[in-house]
Scaffold this active site. Structure first.
Site, PDB file in Angstrom:
ATOM      1  N   LEU A  63       0.872  -1.166   0.000  1.00  0.00           N
ATOM      2  CA  LEU A  63       0.000   0.000   0.000  1.00  0.00           C
ATOM      3  C   LEU A  63       0.909   1.215   0.000  1.00  0.00           C
ATOM      4  CD1 LEU A  63      -2.621  -1.048   2.714  1.00  0.00           C
ATOM      5  CD2 LEU A  63      -3.019  -0.856   0.262  1.00  0.00           C
ATOM      6  N   ASP A  64       0.672   2.153  -0.914  1.00  0.00           N
ATOM      7  CA  ASP A  64       1.524   3.332  -0.924  1.00  0.00           C
ATOM      8  C   ASP A  64       1.137   4.273   0.213  1.00  0.00           C
ATOM      9  OD1 ASP A  64      -0.662   4.894  -1.838  1.00  0.00           O
ATOM     10  OD2 ASP A  64      -0.098   4.635  -3.918  1.00  0.00           O
ATOM     11  N   LEU A  65       1.882   5.339   0.383  1.00  0.00           N
ATOM     12  CA  LEU A  65       1.699   6.250   1.507  1.00  0.00           C
ATOM     13  C   LEU A  65       0.294   6.836   1.563  1.00  0.00           C
ATOM     14  CD1 LEU A  65       3.073   7.660   3.906  1.00  0.00           C
ATOM     15  CD2 LEU A  65       3.764   9.469   2.324  1.00  0.00           C
ATOM     16  N   SER A  96      -2.476   5.384   0.537  1.00  0.00           N
ATOM     17  CA  SER A  96      -3.504   4.346   0.536  1.00  0.00           C
ATOM     18  C   SER A  96      -3.629   3.753   1.934  1.00  0.00           C
ATOM     19  CB  SER A  96      -3.145   3.243  -0.461  1.00  0.00           C
ATOM     20  OG  SER A  96      -3.013   3.781  -1.753  1.00  0.00           O
TER      21      SER A  96
END
Length: 187
Positions: free
Chosen positions: A10-12, A14
């Site tokens: 999960l990116d920052l 998300s």
């Protein structure tokens, strides 16, 4: 302590479900695109997508020069009840928002954000709410932000059954499936 692997990322910007495992073949199965393993997201987007935008998502859209696999795309009505986000999404008084549920079977970098932008509805908030399908479906049900739990014996068994059903030469990323003869002189 055995090695622990995250299944996906999960990116920052998300949030949502992240599975951690010490089972390398399971991680391989859940992350390898050829297995087309589903991931479900709730996506808050700018404006209200019409039927045409949803159909484009369902058929697949061009992202970075390559068409995505078809997705399951539905407008969530009523909107889901979700915890507050810190920092909050940008708010514009004259731009409505809507929530979509998207289920993908591939995991390209920032794919959901790129797909919604491609159909004219930029992502404002992105939450992964489920991984898998059927008896092997894992969800956020009962978990708040930052909370975690161990999988049940039934959930572990259902996930391991997925790996067992994979073709034998696809199960483990650590086994060779072909060999190459060393180069040398022919006689």
């Amino acid at each position: 302590m055995p090695d622990i692997y995250s299944v996906g990322r999960l990116d920052l910007d998300s949030e949502g479900l992240l599975l951690l495992t010490n089972d390398a073949p399971l991680k391989h199965y859940l992350c390898e695109p050829k297995f087309a393993h589903s991931r479900t997201y709730w996506v808050q987007v700018e404006n209200i997508p019409d039927g045409q935008a949803l159909e484009q998502l369902r058929q697949g859209v061009m992202v970075q020069g390559k068409k995505t696999r078809p997705a399951i795309a539905n407008l969530l009505t009523p909107e889901p009840t979700v915890p507050a986000r810190e920092p909050p999404i940008r708010f514009r008084k004259n731009v409505p928002t809507a929530w979509l549920e998207l289920t993908l079977t591939e995991g390209r970098n920032r794919q959901v954000r790129r797909m919604t932008a491609a159909v004219g509805h930029p992502t404002l908030r992105l939450m992964r709410v489920a991984i898998g399908a059927g008896p092997a479906k894992l969800t956020l049900t009962g978990l708040g932000p930052g909370e975690w739990r161990h999988l049940t014996t039934a959930e572990i068994g259902a996930l391991q059954n997925l790996v067992k059903k994979a073709k034998p030469n696809q199960r483990s990323p650590h086994k060779k499936t072909a060999s190459r003869k060393p180069k040398g002189k022919r006689r």
